[in-house]
Motif scaffolding. Structure first.
Motif, PDB file in Angstrom:
ATOM      1  N   GLU B 365       3.682 -40.352  19.996  1.00 23.97           N
ATOM      2  CA  GLU B 365       3.900 -40.008  18.605  1.00 23.97           C
ATOM      3  C   GLU B 365       5.340 -40.169  18.163  1.00 23.97           C
ATOM      4  O   GLU B 365       5.752 -39.669  17.123  1.00 23.97           O
ATOM      5  CB  GLU B 365       3.395 -38.593  18.343  1.00 23.97           C
ATOM      6  N   ASN B 366       6.142 -40.846  18.961  1.00 15.59           N
ATOM      7  CA  ASN B 366       7.524 -41.073  18.541  1.00 15.59           C
ATOM      8  C   ASN B 366       7.599 -42.211  17.543  1.00 15.59           C
ATOM      9  O   ASN B 366       6.753 -43.091  17.532  1.00 15.59           O
ATOM     10  CB  ASN B 366       8.386 -41.438  19.744  1.00 15.59           C
ATOM     11  N   LEU B 367       8.646 -42.193  16.740  1.00 14.34           N
ATOM     12  CA  LEU B 367       8.887 -43.332  15.863  1.00 14.34           C
ATOM     13  C   LEU B 367       9.375 -44.473  16.737  1.00 14.34           C
ATOM     14  O   LEU B 367      10.232 -44.285  17.589  1.00 14.34           O
ATOM     15  CB  LEU B 367       9.945 -42.977  14.822  1.00 14.34           C
ATOM     16  N   ILE B 403      10.112 -60.547   8.834  1.00  8.62           N
ATOM     17  CA  ILE B 403      10.591 -59.174   9.035  1.00  8.62           C
ATOM     18  C   ILE B 403      11.041 -59.015  10.482  1.00  8.62           C
ATOM     19  O   ILE B 403      10.291 -59.311  11.408  1.00  8.62           O
ATOM     20  CB  ILE B 403       9.464 -58.169   8.731  1.00  8.62           C
ATOM     21  N   HIS B 404      12.299 -58.571  10.654  1.00 10.45           N
ATOM     22  CA  HIS B 404      12.823 -58.315  12.002  1.00 10.45           C
ATOM     23  C   HIS B 404      12.950 -56.810  12.193  1.00 10.45           C
ATOM     24  O   HIS B 404      13.539 -56.141  11.361  1.00 10.45           O
ATOM     25  CB  HIS B 404      14.212 -58.937  12.154  1.00 10.45           C
ATOM     26  N   LEU B 405      12.403 -56.320  13.276  1.00 14.99           N
ATOM     27  CA  LEU B 405      12.535 -54.899  13.565  1.00 14.99           C
ATOM     28  C   LEU B 405      12.964 -54.737  15.016  1.00 14.99           C
ATOM     29  O   LEU B 405      12.543 -55.504  15.880  1.00 14.99           O
ATOM     30  CB  LEU B 405      11.198 -54.190  13.359  1.00 14.99           C
ATOM     31  N   ASN B 406      13.818 -53.751  15.256  1.00 18.09           N
ATOM     32  CA  ASN B 406      14.220 -53.475  16.640  1.00 18.09           C
ATOM     33  C   ASN B 406      13.560 -52.200  17.125  1.00 18.09           C
ATOM     34  O   ASN B 406      13.645 -51.168  16.470  1.00 18.09           O
ATOM     35  CB  ASN B 406      15.739 -53.321  16.722  1.00 18.09           C
ATOM     36  N   LEU B 407      12.920 -52.276  18.260  1.00 15.41           N
ATOM     37  CA  LEU B 407      12.269 -51.082  18.791  1.00 15.41           C
ATOM     38  C   LEU B 407      13.308 -50.077  19.269  1.00 15.41           C
ATOM     39  O   LEU B 407      14.271 -50.461  19.943  1.00 15.41           O
ATOM     40  CB  LEU B 407      11.355 -51.468  19.957  1.00 15.41           C
ATOM     41  N   VAL B 408      13.135 -48.831  18.901  1.00 19.38           N
ATOM     42  CA  VAL B 408      14.037 -47.793  19.422  1.00 19.38           C
ATOM     43  C   VAL B 408      13.301 -46.859  20.372  1.00 19.38           C
ATOM     44  O   VAL B 408      13.883 -45.951  20.949  1.00 19.38           O
ATOM     45  CB  VAL B 408      14.676 -46.949  18.304  1.00 19.38           C
ATOM     46  N   ASP B 409      12.021 -47.082  20.519  1.00 17.21           N
ATOM     47  CA  ASP B 409      11.246 -46.308  21.463  1.00 17.21           C
ATOM     48  C   ASP B 409       9.931 -47.049  21.662  1.00 17.21           C
ATOM     49  O   ASP B 409       9.537 -47.830  20.795  1.00 17.21           O
ATOM     50  CB  ASP B 409      10.975 -44.893  20.936  1.00 17.21           C
TER      51      ASP B 409
END
Lengths: 172, 423
Positions: B365-367, B403-409
């Motif tokens: 359930e983390n972002l 769209i570029h997104l970086n995973l933080v978790d």
């Protein structure tokens, strides 16, 4: 443990088995509650009350395969009762309780429209589109033939369209 | 046939699914329902033989005891007059409960009025680094935010990190905020002003001058560690641990040479020779201070427990190959161009202003995307919905094609049972 085993034990008075039975259905019941009651506090109250009602009449469930339907129906009945109590509250009030401001207007359009169509059709729409239930499951829960459910669904979607068209005039 | 209606219903459904109900509260609600039915049944059965009644209540009692034994300390402290609410709020936090037991709660009881209601600062718990403010807002419509000023009304550089306490009762009106001084060199001054910003349709400030009771603060205990461990070929160095009355801060470094990006610990905890355990707070990325190759992991405080031996232990970390941490989406085709190779990110679609991403696990359930990168210009709309077998993330969609997104978790684990001696 299977639902059948748990139900058997719960009917004999095993509290832990009963607890597990409700816990298995917890998320589904909460989703139904939230789609009607729109906030955490009332959904939790609903879950408590439904547990209470189910505990009292668990012996009435004859077959394990009916348990999910049966408990969902108890939740629906409870939500209906609550909705009646709250009739005087306007739709806008309801939304202020939970809605984030940025989506406010759009939300009112669809939810407002839903609140204006007839009860049966609304119920079918909510069960189908909010809870992904199949027509057959809805028929079981509401205790009506599938053909009737389909009629309500069609009627409901038509009314919803009508309401949305009228509603969008206000919000342009 | 009813495309527009179906789309709007899908959106409305998504909004409703964002209303997350605490699992713990839900389970409590179930227990209360059983309790209520049971009580009624017992009343009805009064005429039945006594032995039957007794066995029923015994089963019932033992069932509840197994669930609530950890509450016994909280119940005991809840009898301290005036502090019942605070105690009930911190009862799941071993460290804060010990702080309360050691009389480290400073009662304030100060109320100030604003145009549409009032705010009461009930009490505080503080140490040289942090302050936890317990307060109630008389008017539920007002949005309250809290900051700290020094005695000259200058803003102290403190940040709100995470919530150590939780609402346990539906009718809980007591709120709390934990503020921690940002600069490691700063310590809490003796005289502070707690400033509450009241945001209704206008903004008002209420200032509460407070003299921090020195008797109710304590110096941190610090341990230098510099222990390096290797997990799945990745190095991590525990540099030091600071134990404050309100929390434990574990400093960890992840060397640049690691081939994997480490997102966080799943189960870092302190344990002593008696088996007492102090755990991590629910693993929100926001809970821990994180710069590129360094992290401060916050655990419950073991400050008030006299242990001869103390160990730091964990079994798994969330980590992903550094080459896999970026996600690229073709918005026109509603397809991923790049995702982690495990395929857990399985679907992407756009409805109006929202981008939906499906993650095939229901226990995480983390972002997974950084809040600051995905906040839309409209100021919101980042949500997670939990379904039976997957999670659904919704992000504001700004209309761009790529769209570029970086995973933080991310729910990918590397494992190694590790135990480090602290003292």
């Amino acid at each position: 443990m299977e639902i059948a085993d748990l139900l058997k034990k719960a009917k004999k008075g095993d509290d832990h088995a009963f607890y597990l039975l409700i816990k298995i259905h917890r998320d589904r019941l909460l989703k139904v509650a939230i789609s009607y009651l729109k906030n955490e506090g009332e959904a939790l109250e609903a879950l408590q009350e439904v547990t209470f009602r189910a505990y009292k009449s668990i012996k009435k469930v004859k077959k394990p395969e009916y348990f999910s339907t049966w408990i969902t129906r108890i939740m629906l009945n409870y939500c209906h009762d609550q909705a009646k109590h709250r009739k005087r509250m306007t739709v806008t009030d309801l939304f202020e309780e939970y809605n984030s401001k940025e989506d406010y207007e759009q939300k009112i359009v669809i939810e407002d429209a839903l609140s204006k169509i007839d009860d049966r059709s609304r119920e079918v729409i909510i069960l189908k589109y909010y809870h992904d239930l199949k027509i057959k499951e809805i028929a079981d829960i509401l205790g009506s033939p599938e053909s009737t459910i389909k009629t309500w669904l069609y009627k409901g979607m038509k009314s919803l369209r009508k309401e949305l068209e009228e509603g969008s005039g206000i919000h342009v | 046939m009813f495309e527009r209606e179906e789309k709007e219903l899908a959106q409305s459904r998504n909004k409703i699914e964002k209303i997350m109900v605490s699992e713990e509260l839900a389970d409590q609600a179930i227990l209360k329902g059983i309790q209520k039915a049971k009580a009624m049944q017992l009343k009805k059965n009064k005429t039945r033989p006594f032995s039957l009644l007794l066995s029923a209540s015994l089963i019932f009692l033992s069932f509840f005891l197994t669930i609530h034994t950890s509450d016994s300390a909280a119940k005991f402290f809840a009898n301290i007059p005036g502090l019942e609410q605070v105690i009930s709020k911190i009862r799941n936090d071993t460290g804060l409960l010990a702080a309360a037991e050691n009389n480290y709660i400073q009662k304030i009881g100060m109320t100030k009025e604003h145009t549409s209601g009032s705010v009461t600062i009930d009490s505080i718990i503080h140490d040289e680094k942090s302050i936890i403010v317990f307060f109630t807002g008389g008017n539920s419509d007002a949005v309250l935010s809290i900051s700290l000023l020094d005695d000259q009304q200058q803003l102290l550089d403190a940040e709100y990190k995470f919530e150590q306490t939780e609402a346990l009762d539906i009718s809980d009106t007591l709120e709390s905020r934990t503020l921690t001084l940002t600069d490691p060199q700063d310590t809490m001054p003796d005289e502070i002003n707690i400033r509450v910003e009241v945001n209704t349709d206008k903004i008002e400030y209420l200032t509460f001058p407070v003299t921090l009771d020195k008797e109710k603060a304590a110096k941190k205990k610090e341990f230098e560690l510099n222990e390096t461990v290797t997990v799945a070929g990745q190095q991590l160095t525990f540099t030091s641990i600071e134990i404050y009355p309100t929390m434990t801060a574990v400093h960890v470094k992840y060397p640049e040479e690691n081939s994997m990006e480490i997102f966080g610990f799943n189960d870092l905890q302190l344990i002593d020779e008696h088996g007492n355990v102090w755990s991590q707070y629910p693993s929100e990325p926001a809970a821990n201070t994180r710069t590129k190759n360094e992290e401060v992991v916050i655990l419950e405080s073991s400050y008030f427990t006299e242990s001869e031996k103390l160990y730091l232990q964990f079994t798994s970390l969330r980590a992903l190959d550094k080459k896999e941490t970026s996600v690229v989406i073709d918005a026109d085709k509603e397809q991923f161009i790049k995702t982690p190779s495990d395929g857990l990110l399985s679907d992407v679609y756009i409805i109006k202003d929202d981008l939906y991403i499906r993650l095939d696990t229901n226990s995480f359930e983390n972002l997974i995307f950084p809040l600051e990168e995905v906040m839309g210009s409209k100021g919101g709309g980042y949500g997670i919905a939990k379904d039976a077998d997957h999670m659904r993330y919704s992000l504001p969609y700004n209309g761009s094609q790529l769209i570029h997104l970086n995973l933080v978790d991310y729910p990918a684990d590397i494992e190694r049972k590790t135990k480090i001696e602290i003292k």
